[in-house]
Scaffold this active site. Structure first.
Site, PDB file in Angstrom:
ATOM      1  N   ASP A   1     -12.474   0.444  -1.742  1.00 55.28           N
ATOM      2  CA  ASP A   1     -11.173  -0.034  -1.273  1.00 55.28           C
ATOM      3  C   ASP A   1     -10.107   0.636  -2.133  1.00 55.28           C
ATOM      4  O   ASP A   1      -9.884   0.239  -3.267  1.00 55.28           O
ATOM      5  CB  ASP A   1     -11.120  -1.556  -1.394  1.00 55.28           C
TER       6      ASP A   1
ATOM      7  N   LYS B   1      -1.345   0.865   2.368  1.00 57.77           N
ATOM      8  CA  LYS B   1      -0.171   0.784   1.499  1.00 57.77           C
ATOM      9  C   LYS B   1       0.715   2.030   1.513  1.00 57.77           C
ATOM     10  O   LYS B   1       1.568   2.140   2.367  1.00 57.77           O
ATOM     11  CB  LYS B   1      -0.605   0.367   0.095  1.00 57.77           C
TER      12      LYS B   1
ATOM     13  N   PHE C   1      -9.780  -8.176  -4.565  1.00 57.53           N
ATOM     14  CA  PHE C   1      -8.857  -8.514  -3.486  1.00 57.53           C
ATOM     15  C   PHE C   1      -8.997  -7.468  -2.392  1.00 57.53           C
ATOM     16  O   PHE C   1      -8.862  -6.272  -2.653  1.00 57.53           O
ATOM     17  CB  PHE C   1      -7.398  -8.568  -3.960  1.00 57.53           C
TER      18      PHE C   1
END
Ligand SMILES: *Cc1c(COP(=O)(O)O)cnc(C)c1O
Length: 395
Positions: free
Chosen positions: A225, A254, A140
């Site tokens: 990532d 985040k 993702f």
């Protein structure tokens, strides 16, 4: 004293969102209005233990006093300042983040995880003159077209095809499969050090080292990532520090700014600078998020939150592994990124946990994911374990 008379109830808030939103998010039946540390409160004053952790944005806990103070101070000095003007908060943050990164880097600031991934894909094409990006199955990377092209899940991709050309997916954590596709046309390999949304799957020891060697043999770049794994989540400040691997780029977002929207790409300094004007964003590196990110980084380091995540995560994994619940297939995790793979769909269990005052996440259809703020107390973690045990046993 002013008496607040217009306190909104859960139902009013839920109904308004239902009426005016475009409908993308399956909503839980409660409205969150306040948070402190690892606890959240709904509009009627009911307390919940937060194992959603802002979907990864709340590693520091809610309303961390250092973030609140940084926002209060900076918001009275300067809030917006495009990158054509140097700024004190941005300049200082770049230096502080560069010092904390596990490799020497230059930094690009943006506003989200997808944007950070998007930028790293564009930078890889710029730097190599090649187009092919290899990502992993179950990956993702976000919802914008470039990041979505790297994301694997067909239900996210198919409605929007055709996507960006020249992306391929190989099984995660499998060197042979990767070696078959990486060649001298490959611009970059893009991987999560622990797959998050894809079911909480840590890479095996040695895998990332093998990927690094393969990339070097073919002149391809390694992009990691760390949008979900970064900033202490897995027990180190960055998850690649569990390996000895140095990537060419790392995407972060985040929890970078204590809950404010921000992302960055850390570009290894051996790649030098990029062509002026080749990429950019209006809000990137704005003084308010940079001030919050400075406070967040300092608090993570001062409070030793990566070490706390390692210790609490090991404790939580051990507790969950000792639950005798036949519905559990496997318990996996690294630090406080923890998943329980079930033999059934996870959704009803999330509802049952909410009833017991614990908010948790799925990671795919059958994995129950726990992503608490790293500041969570052992008492609250114990309450979470008891609630998980009760719902899994159906008691
Ligand atoms: C959440 C996430 C993203 C996307 O970040 P957004 O801020 O939602 O765009 C990208 N990669 C990983 C690994 C993520 O967990």
């Amino acid at each position: 004293m002013l008496i607040v008379t217009n306190m909104m109830q859960n139902e009013t808030i839920i109904a308004l969102e239902q009426q005016y939103e475009v409908g993308l998010y399956p909503k839980r039946p409660l409205a969150i209005v306040r948070g402190e540390g690892a606890r959240l409160w709904d509009a009627e004053g009911r307390m919940f233990i937060d194992c959603v952790g802002g979907q990864g944005a709340a590693n520091l806990g809610h309303c961390h006093p250092a973030i609140v103070a940084a926002l209060q101070t900076q918001s009275s000095h300067l809030i917006s300042c495009p990158e054509i003007f140097p700024n004190d908060q941005r300049a200082t943050y770049l230096e502080e983040l560069a010092d904390a990164l596990p490799f020497p880097a230059r930094i690009f600031c943006c506003n989200s995880g997808a944007e950070a991934v998007e930028a790293s894909i564009k930078f890889a094409r710029l730097l190599t003159g090649r187009t092919r990006i290899i990502a992993a199955m179950r990956s993702f990377h976000g919802r914008t077209f470039g990041a979505l092209s790297a994301t694997w899940e067909p239900k996210y991709r198919q409605p929007f095809e055709p996507l960006v050309p020249d992306f391929a997916h190989v099984p995660y954590d499998n060197m042979e499969a990767l070696a078959q596709v990486v060649d001298d046309e490959t611009a970059a390999v893009l991987l999560e050090p622990v797959q998050g949304e894809g079911g909480v799957r840590p890479a095996s020891p040695g895998y990332l080292e093998g990927v690094r060697r393969l990339c070097d043999e073919h002149g391809a770049l390694l992009l990691v990532d760390e949008v979900q794994t970064g900033f202490g989540r897995t027990g180190r400040l960055f998850a690649i520090e569990h390996s000895g691997v140095t990537p060419d780029m790392m995407a972060l977002a985040k929890s970078i700014a204590g809950g404010l929207p921000m992302g960055v790409v850390a570009l290894h300094e051996r790649h030098g600078v990029l062509p002026p004007g080749s990429h950019g964003t209006t809000f990137g590196g704005n003084p308010l998020t940079c001030a919050a990110a400075r406070a967040a980084l300092r608090a993570l380091i001062d409070e030793e939150l990566p070490r706390q995540a390692a210790e609490k995560g090991a404790w939580l994994l051990a507790q969950l592994r000792s639950l005798e619940a036949p519905v559990v297939r496997e318990v996996r995790g690294l630090g406080l990124l923890v998943g329980l793979e079930l033999k059934q769909r996870v959704q009803p269990y999330l509802g049952a946990l909410l009833e017991r005052g614990v908010l948790a996440l799925p990671a795919g259809p059958t994995v129950l994911r726990l992503l608490p703020p790293l500041v969570i107390s052992y008492d609250d973690l114990g309450t979470v374990v008891a609630a998980v045990a009760a719902v899994l046993r159906g008691t």
